[in-house]
Design a protein around this motif. Structure first.
Motif, PDB file in Angstrom:
ATOM      1  N   GLY A   1       0.948  -1.057   0.115  1.00  0.00           N
ATOM      2  CA  GLY A   1       0.227  -0.096   0.219  1.00  0.00           C
ATOM      3  C   GLY A   1       1.057   0.935  -0.222  1.00  0.00           C
ATOM      4  N   TYR A   2       0.015   2.269   0.004  1.00  0.00           N
ATOM      5  CA  TYR A   2       0.888   3.379   0.448  1.00  0.00           C
ATOM      6  C   TYR A   2       2.274   3.554   1.445  1.00  0.00           C
ATOM      7  CZ  TYR A   2      -2.640   5.806   3.441  1.00  0.00           C
ATOM      8  OH  TYR A   2      -3.172   5.322   4.648  1.00  0.00           O
ATOM      9  N   ALA A   3       1.913   2.967   2.377  1.00  0.00           N
ATOM     10  CA  ALA A   3       3.402   2.532   3.260  1.00  0.00           C
ATOM     11  C   ALA A   3       4.431   2.356   3.184  1.00  0.00           C
ATOM     12  CB  ALA A   3       2.180   1.997   4.761  1.00  0.00           C
ATOM     13  N   ASP A   4       4.027   1.543   1.483  1.00  0.00           N
ATOM     14  CA  ASP A   4       5.955   0.642   1.172  1.00  0.00           C
ATOM     15  C   ASP A   4       5.944   1.927  -0.181  1.00  0.00           C
ATOM     16  OD1 ASP A   4       5.079  -1.884   2.114  1.00  0.00           O
ATOM     17  OD2 ASP A   4       2.671  -1.591   1.410  1.00  0.00           O
ATOM     18  N   GLY A   5       5.495   3.127  -0.202  1.00  0.00           N
ATOM     19  CA  GLY A   5       5.618   3.267  -1.535  1.00  0.00           C
ATOM     20  C   GLY A   5       4.783   3.389  -2.606  1.00  0.00           C
ATOM     21  N   ILE A   6       3.565   2.862  -2.607  1.00  0.00           N
ATOM     22  CA  ILE A   6       2.827   3.388  -3.999  1.00  0.00           C
ATOM     23  C   ILE A   6       1.565   4.366  -3.681  1.00  0.00           C
ATOM     24  CG2 ILE A   6       1.188   1.335  -5.067  1.00  0.00           C
ATOM     25  CD1 ILE A   6       3.359   0.049  -4.937  1.00  0.00           C
ATOM     26  N   ARG A   7       1.864   4.938  -4.610  1.00  0.00           N
ATOM     27  CA  ARG A   7       1.328   6.706  -3.910  1.00  0.00           C
ATOM     28  C   ARG A   7      -0.304   6.286  -4.827  1.00  0.00           C
ATOM     29  NH1 ARG A   7       4.299  10.606  -4.917  1.00  0.00           N
ATOM     30  NH2 ARG A   7       6.469   9.940  -3.884  1.00  0.00           N
ATOM     31  N   ARG A   8      -1.024   7.049  -3.617  1.00  0.00           N
ATOM     32  CA  ARG A   8      -2.847   6.291  -3.890  1.00  0.00           C
ATOM     33  C   ARG A   8      -3.136   7.385  -5.316  1.00  0.00           C
ATOM     34  NH1 ARG A   8      -6.033   9.878  -0.249  1.00  0.00           N
ATOM     35  NH2 ARG A   8      -7.411   8.127   0.088  1.00  0.00           N
TER      36      ARG A   8
ATOM     37  N   GLY B   1     -10.561   1.288  -6.607  1.00  0.00           N
ATOM     38  CA  GLY B   1     -10.942   2.171  -5.810  1.00  0.00           C
ATOM     39  C   GLY B   1      -9.292   2.895  -5.230  1.00  0.00           C
ATOM     40  N   ASN B   2      -9.720   3.442  -4.029  1.00  0.00           N
ATOM     41  CA  ASN B   2      -8.299   4.033  -3.042  1.00  0.00           C
ATOM     42  C   ASN B   2      -7.147   2.894  -2.062  1.00  0.00           C
ATOM     43  OD1 ASN B   2      -9.295   6.211  -3.026  1.00  0.00           O
ATOM     44  ND2 ASN B   2     -10.814   6.097  -1.899  1.00  0.00           N
ATOM     45  N   VAL B   3      -5.977   3.464  -3.111  1.00  0.00           N
ATOM     46  CA  VAL B   3      -5.413   1.920  -2.836  1.00  0.00           C
ATOM     47  C   VAL B   3      -5.091   3.185  -0.691  1.00  0.00           C
ATOM     48  CG1 VAL B   3      -2.223   2.244  -2.341  1.00  0.00           C
ATOM     49  CG2 VAL B   3      -3.385   2.508  -4.346  1.00  0.00           C
ATOM     50  N   CYS B   4      -5.424   1.272  -0.324  1.00  0.00           N
ATOM     51  CA  CYS B   4      -4.730   2.093   1.625  1.00  0.00           C
ATOM     52  C   CYS B   4      -3.312   1.582   1.799  1.00  0.00           C
ATOM     53  CB  CYS B   4      -5.467  -0.038   1.720  1.00  0.00           C
ATOM     54  SG  CYS B   4      -7.300  -0.384   1.197  1.00  0.00           S
TER      55      CYS B   4
ATOM     56  N   ASP C   1      -0.670 -15.720  -6.131  1.00  0.00           N
ATOM     57  CA  ASP C   1      -0.121 -16.463  -7.262  1.00  0.00           C
ATOM     58  C   ASP C   1       0.992 -14.786  -7.318  1.00  0.00           C
ATOM     59  OD1 ASP C   1      -0.952 -18.306  -8.632  1.00  0.00           O
ATOM     60  OD2 ASP C   1      -1.518 -17.730 -10.049  1.00  0.00           O
ATOM     61  N   GLU C   2       1.973 -14.445  -7.846  1.00  0.00           N
ATOM     62  CA  GLU C   2       2.996 -13.504  -8.458  1.00  0.00           C
ATOM     63  C   GLU C   2       2.474 -12.504  -8.713  1.00  0.00           C
ATOM     64  OE1 GLU C   2       7.254 -14.184  -8.709  1.00  0.00           O
ATOM     65  OE2 GLU C   2       6.456 -12.668 -10.735  1.00  0.00           O
ATOM     66  N   VAL C   3       2.289 -11.354  -8.138  1.00  0.00           N
ATOM     67  CA  VAL C   3       1.773  -9.964  -8.447  1.00  0.00           C
ATOM     68  C   VAL C   3       3.318  -8.848  -8.878  1.00  0.00           C
ATOM     69  CG1 VAL C   3       0.938  -7.822  -8.004  1.00  0.00           C
ATOM     70  CG2 VAL C   3      -0.165  -9.790  -7.282  1.00  0.00           C
ATOM     71  N   ILE C   4       3.181  -8.475 -10.284  1.00  0.00           N
ATOM     72  CA  ILE C   4       3.993  -7.411 -10.165  1.00  0.00           C
ATOM     73  C   ILE C   4       3.839  -5.798 -10.308  1.00  0.00           C
ATOM     74  CG2 ILE C   4       6.474  -6.540 -11.869  1.00  0.00           C
ATOM     75  CD1 ILE C   4       6.721  -9.151 -11.888  1.00  0.00           C
ATOM     76  N   ILE C   5       4.635  -5.629  -9.690  1.00  0.00           N
ATOM     77  CA  ILE C   5       3.541  -3.771  -8.981  1.00  0.00           C
ATOM     78  C   ILE C   5       4.398  -3.165  -9.709  1.00  0.00           C
ATOM     79  CG2 ILE C   5       3.476  -2.151  -7.410  1.00  0.00           C
ATOM     80  CD1 ILE C   5       2.131  -4.982  -6.448  1.00  0.00           C
ATOM     81  N   PHE C   6       5.773  -3.086  -9.889  1.00  0.00           N
ATOM     82  CA  PHE C   6       6.575  -2.807 -10.964  1.00  0.00           C
ATOM     83  C   PHE C   6       7.962  -2.894 -11.421  1.00  0.00           C
ATOM     84  CE2 PHE C   6       8.772   0.485  -7.723  1.00  0.00           C
ATOM     85  CZ  PHE C   6      10.013  -0.112  -7.938  1.00  0.00           C
ATOM     86  N   GLY C   7       8.298  -2.934 -13.066  1.00  0.00           N
ATOM     87  CA  GLY C   7       9.849  -3.789 -13.460  1.00  0.00           C
ATOM     88  C   GLY C   7       9.373  -3.124 -14.713  1.00  0.00           C
ATOM     89  N   GLU C   8       9.280  -4.540 -15.953  1.00  0.00           N
ATOM     90  CA  GLU C   8       9.625  -4.306 -17.025  1.00  0.00           C
ATOM     91  C   GLU C   8       8.366  -3.439 -17.483  1.00  0.00           C
ATOM     92  OE1 GLU C   8      11.914  -5.296 -19.720  1.00  0.00           O
ATOM     93  OE2 GLU C   8      12.416  -6.657 -18.761  1.00  0.00           O
ATOM     94  N   ASN C   9       6.649  -4.217 -16.654  1.00  0.00           N
ATOM     95  CA  ASN C   9       5.475  -3.685 -17.351  1.00  0.00           C
ATOM     96  C   ASN C   9       4.588  -3.973 -15.602  1.00  0.00           C
ATOM     97  OD1 ASN C   9       3.760  -2.639 -18.711  1.00  0.00           O
ATOM     98  ND2 ASN C   9       3.115  -4.745 -19.377  1.00  0.00           N
TER      99      ASN C   9
ATOM    100  N   TYR D   1      12.626   8.778 -10.338  1.00  0.00           N
ATOM    101  CA  TYR D   1      13.487   8.670  -8.584  1.00  0.00           C
ATOM    102  C   TYR D   1      12.614   8.526  -7.397  1.00  0.00           C
ATOM    103  CZ  TYR D   1      16.862  11.811 -12.483  1.00  0.00           C
ATOM    104  OH  TYR D   1      17.874  11.014 -13.326  1.00  0.00           O
ATOM    105  N   GLU D   2      11.432  10.224  -7.635  1.00  0.00           N
ATOM    106  CA  GLU D   2      10.741   9.862  -6.352  1.00  0.00           C
ATOM    107  C   GLU D   2       9.554   8.262  -6.366  1.00  0.00           C
ATOM    108  OE1 GLU D   2       7.911  12.880  -6.246  1.00  0.00           O
ATOM    109  OE2 GLU D   2       8.120  13.107  -4.270  1.00  0.00           O
ATOM    110  N   ILE D   3       9.854   7.708  -7.180  1.00  0.00           N
ATOM    111  CA  ILE D   3       8.872   6.688  -6.805  1.00  0.00           C
ATOM    112  C   ILE D   3      10.097   5.277  -6.351  1.00  0.00           C
ATOM    113  CG2 ILE D   3       7.491   4.511  -7.850  1.00  0.00           C
ATOM    114  CD1 ILE D   3       6.039   6.810  -8.352  1.00  0.00           C
ATOM    115  N   LEU D   4      11.425   5.150  -7.072  1.00  0.00           N
ATOM    116  CA  LEU D   4      12.498   4.487  -6.695  1.00  0.00           C
ATOM    117  C   LEU D   4      12.497   4.514  -4.875  1.00  0.00           C
ATOM    118  CD1 LEU D   4      15.066   4.469  -9.717  1.00  0.00           C
ATOM    119  CD2 LEU D   4      12.939   2.808  -8.781  1.00  0.00           C
TER     120      LEU D   4
END
Ligand SMILES: *Cc1c(COP(=O)(O)O)cnc(C)c1O
Length: 810
Positions: free
Chosen positions: A723-730, A750-753, A770-778, A793-796
């Protein structure tokens, strides 16, 4: 393995006459297996020239080197065999070595699936053959020769991978492997770069098959036209294929296939559901059929296929241990590789190996375990835990060995608290279930991980390096925890690549690296006055950007009686962040004149818009001012400091102003500031998680906080623990963003928790866990950044430290 004088005669050098023999061929200067019976090939890579390591190798006892030139200072100290090209010499030796073994040999090529097919064939054919195979994914111009040296006289089947990136390479691999059976796995887009057309690439790949008796591949008339041998084809669509898959029925993590072969129908069930695994399994089935294995046996064996971990993984263990997980294979060749990998993880001095009985060595047991003992001793393993009846017997008199008859008794009896501050290699045959040991010793963390591909990092580094003159130094910025990727591990890889400088933002970051053993020079961008003492204690070099900061530092240097302590002068040429301005230069010169307490190691400035060609005039003005000021400093102070102004986009757009050094940042982490630049970079970090739960939500219900997403028709929803505490923006929620599950886009609803988010999997075949790719190649971070109106830069750098980082190299 023995390299006899007959085989040595294949080299255009005069070793063969001396009656010499070797029992080890090496190209890796760090391996502890190097010794007096090693023939060492000094290869020259883009960045690493092994000729530089000859001296230290001689210290380790190596006496015989195949070289392209003899470095002056080691002349007379060892035996040197000079050839024009050491890689070619290595290949020729492997060719001659393979010539001795006229065994059935399978060669596998294709864009994907080579390693999986190889490992599965090894598993499926081991009951019938004594198999030797390429370790891991050793499939390159160097990897293949090294794999070949694993063959011995007891092997009856070889399985080797061949991978190429340039024209002309396959022919060489064909001559080394000398295959009798060819397998063409998937033809995708990977590694297209060296070829102009797909057709050219196929033709090149088919070179591998030219002396085969058969080539096994998916039915495809167009490709088959290029295959120089008879073919054995399979297809999910075309009934004319030799093996036709009539139907596939997926159920509960398994797939049942109805297969038509020679007009008869057969049914096999395999423990996978994804298309790629199905294709790879069918490729294996064809190979078994060609080798006359009956269908009943095939059905039985393929039902036991398993997911394999291709690469050695370093995992964080309990009590600050580092685990090397190799819990799915046990053969002599891969033990050698795992021990080298263990040696490269220099984090701890103490090393433990947990090892099971070894199969498929091709050697008799006596000889095998004698070799194993030798290998373990060479590698200075302090503690050896054997699991299994046989290995326990043979190693029982070796010092520091603790034996268990089976994995269960180890798990019950062994006190895990005795593992502490050490590196542990866990290496066992699959039926020993060492994965349970890994689970026991692994630090328990969340299921979300950031995977960092150190090979990709290296490749990106090389991409920028080749844009520069060979003499230009490179500072790599590892500030902010290596742009979010990891501090120590990234720095260690960069130290291995011999970068000239590391750049950190704060003294603490530099101190961490020093404590972990990094010795590369480190520049600190924001040296706080309160940290000056610590910086000096840890040999960190401060950036000086103000008269008052510099005055304090010089005072301290005087107090401590330091002599020419390196400092770096920052000039403000237009960024207006930190640095001396033009009007302060006279005062700066006065302060530094006749001052031996500090020494100006470098002078630098920072560009504010190197990524934007619209500001070219401004950038050139900054560079002009920089040049003017550095000239003045050099003339007045009679010094010749290193000058540097280019960051990543600076190198890409203004390489002609590289001066004596550049400061590489975001690019090495796989992110370019333009499409063109991005094309040349490899993805470094992949943020992954898993599906925690799947549910069906009905019409008129809603998903998540504030009922932001209203359900209009029944939907399948998956919940992911990030969620957003891990760095995934709302801003990436509410249908703006997506994740990738089994290669398909799943939109965020819906909203990112804070710690979770929900995605739409109505049309995606997937299961819980199952595995989920949040970001990477795609999706790529640049895409997320642009949707969230920010920069990559800010996301990473926002990925929370609670996300576990995993580093890997192939
Ligand atoms: C961060 C930084 C860099 C690297 O910038 P990139 O755009 O990531 O290449 C270079 N120089 C200084 C002074 C920096 O702060």
């Amino acid at each position: 393995m023995k390299i006899t004088s007959e085989i040595l005669a294949s080299l255009p050098i005069h070793i063969s006459h001396s009656g010499l023999e070797f029992d080890h061929v090496s190209i890796d200067s760090r391996s502890l297996q190097n010794g007096n019976s090693t023939l060492f090939f000094c290869l020259k890579g883009q960045n690493n020239d092994a000729h530089n390591f000859i001296e230290s190798l001689i210290d380790k006892g190596v006496q015989h080197f195949v070289v392209e030139y003899i470095p002056e200072k080691v002349k007379e100290k060892a035996h040197f065999y000079t050839v024009e090209n050491t890689t070619t010499a290595l290949q020729n030796l492997a060719k001659a070595y393979k010539n001795q073994f006229q065994i059935e040999t399978i060669a596998i090529t294709g864009s994907n699936g080579k390693t999986i097919v190889k490992e599965w064939l090894n598993f499926l054919l081991s009951p019938d053959f004594s198999v030797v195979r390429s370790p891991k994914s050793f499939n390159s111009q160097v990897g293949v020769p090294l794999s070949i040296f694993g063959i011995n006289e007891n092997h009856t089947l070889g399985i080797f991978e061949a991978g190429i990136s340039l024209r002309g390479e396959m022919q060489k691999l064909e001559q080394i492997i000398q295959p009798t059976i060819g397998i063409f796995t998937h033809l995708g887009n990977a590694h297209q770069e060296g070829f102009t057309t797909v057709e050219e690439k196929i033709k090149e790949k088919c070179e591998l098959f030219k002396n085969c008796n058969i080539t096994i591949l998916e039915k495809n008339d167009w490709i088959e036209r290029h295959i120089p041998t008879s073919t054995f084809t399979w297809s999910f669509e075309d009934p004319n294929a030799d093996v036709f898959i009539l139907s596939k029925d997926r159920n509960n993590q398994k797939t049942s296939l109805e297969i038509v072969y020679k007009k008869e129908k057969h049914k096999v069930t395999i423990p996978f559901i994804d298309d790629i695994s199905l294709e790879n399994t069918v490729t294996c089935i064809c190979t078994l059929l060609y080798l006359s294995v009956d269908f009943k046996t095939i059905t039985e064996r393929v039902s036991k296929l398993y997911n394999i971990e291709i690469r050695l993984q370093a995992k964080k263990g309990i009590n600050n241990c580092l685990l090397i997980d190799d819990s799915f294979s046990s053969d002599y060749q891969s033990l050698k590789i795992a021990l080298d990998f263990l040696e490269q993880q220099k984090l701890h001095l103490k090393k433990t190996v947990i090892i099971s009985d070894i199969f498929q060595s091709g050697l008799n047991v006596n000889e095998l375990y004698n070799n194993v003992i030798k290998l373990l001793q060479q590698n200075n393993i302090q503690r050896i835990i054997t699991i299994g009846e046989t290995i326990g017997q043979y190693l029982k008199d070796v010092p520091h060995v603790i034996s268990f008859t089976n994995t269960q008794s180890f798990l019950q009896q062994f006190n895990t608290q005795s593992f502490e501050n050490e590196t542990v290699l866990i290496k066992g045959a699959r039926n020993f279930h060492f994965d349970e040991i890994v689970v026991l010793l692994e630090e328990k963390v969340h299921e979300t991980v950031l995977e960092i591909n150190l090979d990709a990092l290296t490749s990106n580094y090389n991409f920028y390096k080749q844009k520069l003159k060979p003499t230009t130094k490179i500072m790599v910025m590892v500030k902010a925890f290596g742009y979010g990727n990891g501090g120590y591990e990234i720095a260690k890889q960069l130290a291995h690549l011999k970068v000239d400088y590391l750049g950190v933002a704060f003294a603490d970051e530099g101190i961490e690296l020093r404590k972990a053993g990094i010795t590369t020079p480190i520049m600190v961008l924001n040296p706080e006055i309160s940290s000056y003492n610590a910086m000096i204690a840890y040999d960190l070099e401060p950036e000086m950007y103000s008269i008052s900061g510099l005055t304090s530092f010089i005072e301290l240097a005087k107090e401590k009686n330091l002599n020419t302590y390196p400092i770096h002068l920052k000039i403000d040429t237009g960024m207006h962040r930190l640095g001396f301005e033009k009007h302060q230069i006279a005062e700066l010169i006065q302060l530094l004149q006749h001052n031996n307490f500090v020494k100006v190691a470098s002078v630098f400035s920072h560009l504010s818009a190197s990524d934007n060609k619209d500001f070219k005039d401004f950038t050139l003005k900054q560079i002009g001012l920089f040049q003017e000021i550095t000239d003045e400093l050099s003339n007045e102070l009679k010094i010749q400091p290193i000058r540097h102004i280019l960051n990543t986009s600076g190198i890409f757009n203004y390489a002609e102003y590289q001066f004596e050094m550049v400061r590489l940042g975001i690019g090495i982490y796989g992110v370019g500031n333009s499409n063109e630049e991005q094309q040349s970079l490899q993805n470094v970090s992949t943020l992954k998680s898993i599906i925690s739960q799947i549910r069906t939500v009905n019409t008129n219900d809603s998903i998540g906080y504030s009922r932001k997403f209203m359900v209009e028709k029944p939907m399948r929803i998956a919940t992911i623990p990030i969620g957003y505490a891990d760095g995934i923006r709302r801003a990436w929620g509410n249908e703006k963003g997506y994740v990738t599950i089994n290669n398909q886009k799943a939109t965020i609803l819906g909203n990112v928790c804070m710690d979770m988010l929900m995605v739409d999997v109505t049309n995606i075949f997937c299961n819980e866990r199952d595995e989920v790719i949040i970001f990477g190649e795609n999706p790529h971070v640049t895409e997320i950044a642009s949707v969230c109106s920010t920069i990559p830069y800010e996301i990473l750098t926002s990925i929370s430290q609670r996300v576990k980082r995993i580093f890997y190299k192939n």
